[in-house]
Design a protein around this motif. Structure first.
Motif, PDB file in Angstrom:
ATOM      1  N   ALA A 135       1.119   9.067   7.390  1.00 50.43           N
ATOM      2  CA  ALA A 135       0.003   8.256   6.905  1.00 50.43           C
ATOM      3  C   ALA A 135      -0.114   8.296   5.388  1.00 50.43           C
ATOM      4  N   GLY A 136       0.452   9.326   4.763  1.00 49.91           N
ATOM      5  CA  GLY A 136       0.360   9.441   3.321  1.00 49.91           C
ATOM      6  C   GLY A 136       1.521   8.820   2.567  1.00 49.91           C
ATOM      7  N   ILE A 137       2.471   8.227   3.297  1.00 57.56           N
ATOM      8  CA  ILE A 137       3.655   7.652   2.673  1.00 57.56           C
ATOM      9  C   ILE A 137       3.398   6.183   2.362  1.00 57.56           C
ATOM     10  N   LEU A 138       3.613   5.804   1.125  1.00 62.64           N
ATOM     11  CA  LEU A 138       3.302   4.445   0.694  1.00 62.64           C
ATOM     12  C   LEU A 138       4.383   3.456   1.121  1.00 62.64           C
ATOM     13  N   SER A 139       3.994   2.187   1.129  1.00 65.38           N
ATOM     14  CA  SER A 139       4.887   1.073   1.457  1.00 65.38           C
ATOM     15  C   SER A 139       4.738   0.012   0.374  1.00 65.38           C
ATOM     16  N   ALA A 140       5.542  -1.034   0.479  1.00 67.34           N
ATOM     17  CA  ALA A 140       5.415  -2.139  -0.478  1.00 67.34           C
ATOM     18  C   ALA A 140       4.019  -2.748  -0.414  1.00 67.34           C
ATOM     19  N   ALA A 141       3.485  -2.900   0.796  1.00 63.55           N
ATOM     20  CA  ALA A 141       2.140  -3.462   0.945  1.00 63.55           C
ATOM     21  C   ALA A 141       1.085  -2.536   0.350  1.00 63.55           C
ATOM     22  N   ALA A 142       1.313  -1.236   0.437  1.00 57.78           N
ATOM     23  CA  ALA A 142       0.352  -0.276  -0.110  1.00 57.78           C
ATOM     24  C   ALA A 142       0.234  -0.408  -1.621  1.00 57.78           C
ATOM     25  N   LYS A 143       1.306  -0.843  -2.276  1.00 61.10           N
ATOM     26  CA  LYS A 143       1.227  -1.042  -3.722  1.00 61.10           C
ATOM     27  C   LYS A 143       0.155  -2.075  -4.060  1.00 61.10           C
ATOM     28  N   VAL A 144       0.090  -3.135  -3.275  1.00 64.94           N
ATOM     29  CA  VAL A 144      -0.913  -4.178  -3.513  1.00 64.94           C
ATOM     30  C   VAL A 144      -2.315  -3.638  -3.234  1.00 64.94           C
ATOM     31  N   GLU A 145      -2.457  -2.871  -2.171  1.00 66.21           N
ATOM     32  CA  GLU A 145      -3.767  -2.298  -1.839  1.00 66.21           C
ATOM     33  C   GLU A 145      -4.253  -1.367  -2.948  1.00 66.21           C
ATOM     34  N   ILE A 146      -3.369  -0.515  -3.442  1.00 65.56           N
ATOM     35  CA  ILE A 146      -3.751   0.405  -4.514  1.00 65.56           C
ATOM     36  C   ILE A 146      -4.077  -0.359  -5.789  1.00 65.56           C
ATOM     37  N   ALA A 147      -3.291  -1.384  -6.080  1.00 64.89           N
ATOM     38  CA  ALA A 147      -3.580  -2.212  -7.256  1.00 64.89           C
ATOM     39  C   ALA A 147      -4.971  -2.829  -7.147  1.00 64.89           C
ATOM     40  N   GLY A 148      -5.328  -3.270  -5.959  1.00 68.83           N
ATOM     41  CA  GLY A 148      -6.655  -3.841  -5.750  1.00 68.83           C
ATOM     42  C   GLY A 148      -7.758  -2.835  -5.995  1.00 68.83           C
ATOM     43  N   ARG A 149      -7.554  -1.604  -5.539  1.00 69.03           N
ATOM     44  CA  ARG A 149      -8.552  -0.559  -5.760  1.00 69.03           C
ATOM     45  C   ARG A 149      -8.663  -0.207  -7.247  1.00 69.03           C
ATOM     46  N   LEU A 150      -7.532  -0.157  -7.924  1.00 70.22           N
ATOM     47  CA  LEU A 150      -7.569   0.115  -9.356  1.00 70.22           C
ATOM     48  C   LEU A 150      -8.304  -0.985 -10.104  1.00 70.22           C
ATOM     49  N   CYS A 151      -8.023  -2.221  -9.731  1.00 70.10           N
ATOM     50  CA  CYS A 151      -8.717  -3.346 -10.367  1.00 70.10           C
ATOM     51  C   CYS A 151     -10.224  -3.222 -10.188  1.00 70.10           C
ATOM     52  N   ALA A 152     -10.645  -2.895  -8.989  1.00 75.36           N
ATOM     53  CA  ALA A 152     -12.077  -2.750  -8.724  1.00 75.36           C
ATOM     54  C   ALA A 152     -12.675  -1.667  -9.619  1.00 75.36           C
ATOM     55  N   GLY A 153     -11.941  -0.575  -9.789  1.00 74.47           N
ATOM     56  CA  GLY A 153     -12.440   0.506 -10.630  1.00 74.47           C
ATOM     57  C   GLY A 153     -12.506   0.151 -12.104  1.00 74.47           C
ATOM     58  N   PHE A 154     -11.589  -0.709 -12.557  1.00 75.62           N
ATOM     59  CA  PHE A 154     -11.555  -1.114 -13.957  1.00 75.62           C
ATOM     60  C   PHE A 154     -12.358  -2.388 -14.213  1.00 75.62           C
ATOM     61  N   GLY A 155     -12.957  -2.962 -13.185  1.00 72.76           N
ATOM     62  CA  GLY A 155     -13.703  -4.203 -13.346  1.00 72.76           C
ATOM     63  C   GLY A 155     -12.808  -5.406 -13.542  1.00 72.76           C
TER      64      GLY A 155
END
Length: 213
Positions: A135-155
């Motif tokens: 469950a802790g291993i990232l995938s190509a799709a996870a990169k997009v999900e993490i990018a989305g979370r980072l964007c939310a944090g940076f506004g």
């Protein structure tokens, strides 16, 4: 009207590290280049996915220590100019992050070079005494999900992002953002990027998009 900040998202293996990958460099320190080569070939050929890859490299690295990781990080064939690019990104009020499928205990070392965030696959603490949790291993799709979370944090929004990558694991993030730079890329993503760079200096790749925003 002031410009909107941007988030620059960097892949690690094959991108910031030219012609190699964090697991390869770690395995080099352990004298396991032949073994990691076999696992890498199975991943590239699609015979295994990221979770299976993680389980196999975890099994290879039974003797891995923090000292090995530090030596691998120091000896890796990094592009030139990484810290300089990230310093300039920060000076412009922009953000930079690394998102990689490689182990987080390697990727997170880039925070010391000036990245605002660094995300990788979660492995057990070193030396390994526990198995890998898929469950802790990232995938190509996870990169997009993490990018989305980072964007939310940076506004920010994904529309405010620039992605830099080299291979199939970057295809999803290239498709999700408006600006993508293929860095020493293979055929999987070379045609998906608006910019292409072949070389050994991140400053030159960054220059392709610096003046655009």
């Amino acid at each position: 009207m002031s410009r909107r900040p941007r988030l620059h998202i960097f892949d690690l293996d094959g991108t910031l590290i030219r012609g190699s990958a964090a697991p390869v460099e770690i395995s080099r320190q352990l004298g396991l280049l032949d073994e990691i080569g076999e696992v890498e070939r199975d991943l590239i050929a699609g015979r295994i996915g990221p979770p299976e890859y993680a389980v196999r490299i975890h099994a290879l690295w039974t003797d891995l220590t923090e000292a090995h990781v530090a030596a691998a990080f120091e000896a890796a064939p990094w592009l030139m100019g990484i810290r300089e690019v990230w310093s300039e990104i920060r000076s412009r009020g922009d953000y930079c992050a690394v998102i990689s499928l490689s182990p987080s205990f390697f990727v997170e070392r880039l925070l010391g070079w000036g990245a605002h965030a660094a995300h990788g696959s979660r492995f057990p603490d070193l030396p390994f005494t526990r198995p890998v949790d898929p469950a802790g291993i990232l995938s190509a799709a996870a990169k997009v999900e993490i990018a989305g979370r980072l964007c939310a944090g940076f506004g920010l929004r994904l529309d405010d992002c620039v992605a830099y990558g080299d291979s199939m694991s970057d295809a999803a993030i290239f498709a999700a953002v408006p600006t993508a730079v293929a860095v020493n890329a293979d055929h999987h993503v070379a045609g998906l990027a608006g910019h292409t760079y072949v070389g050994s200096d991140l400053r030159e790749a960054y220059e392709l998009v610096r003046s655009a925003g």
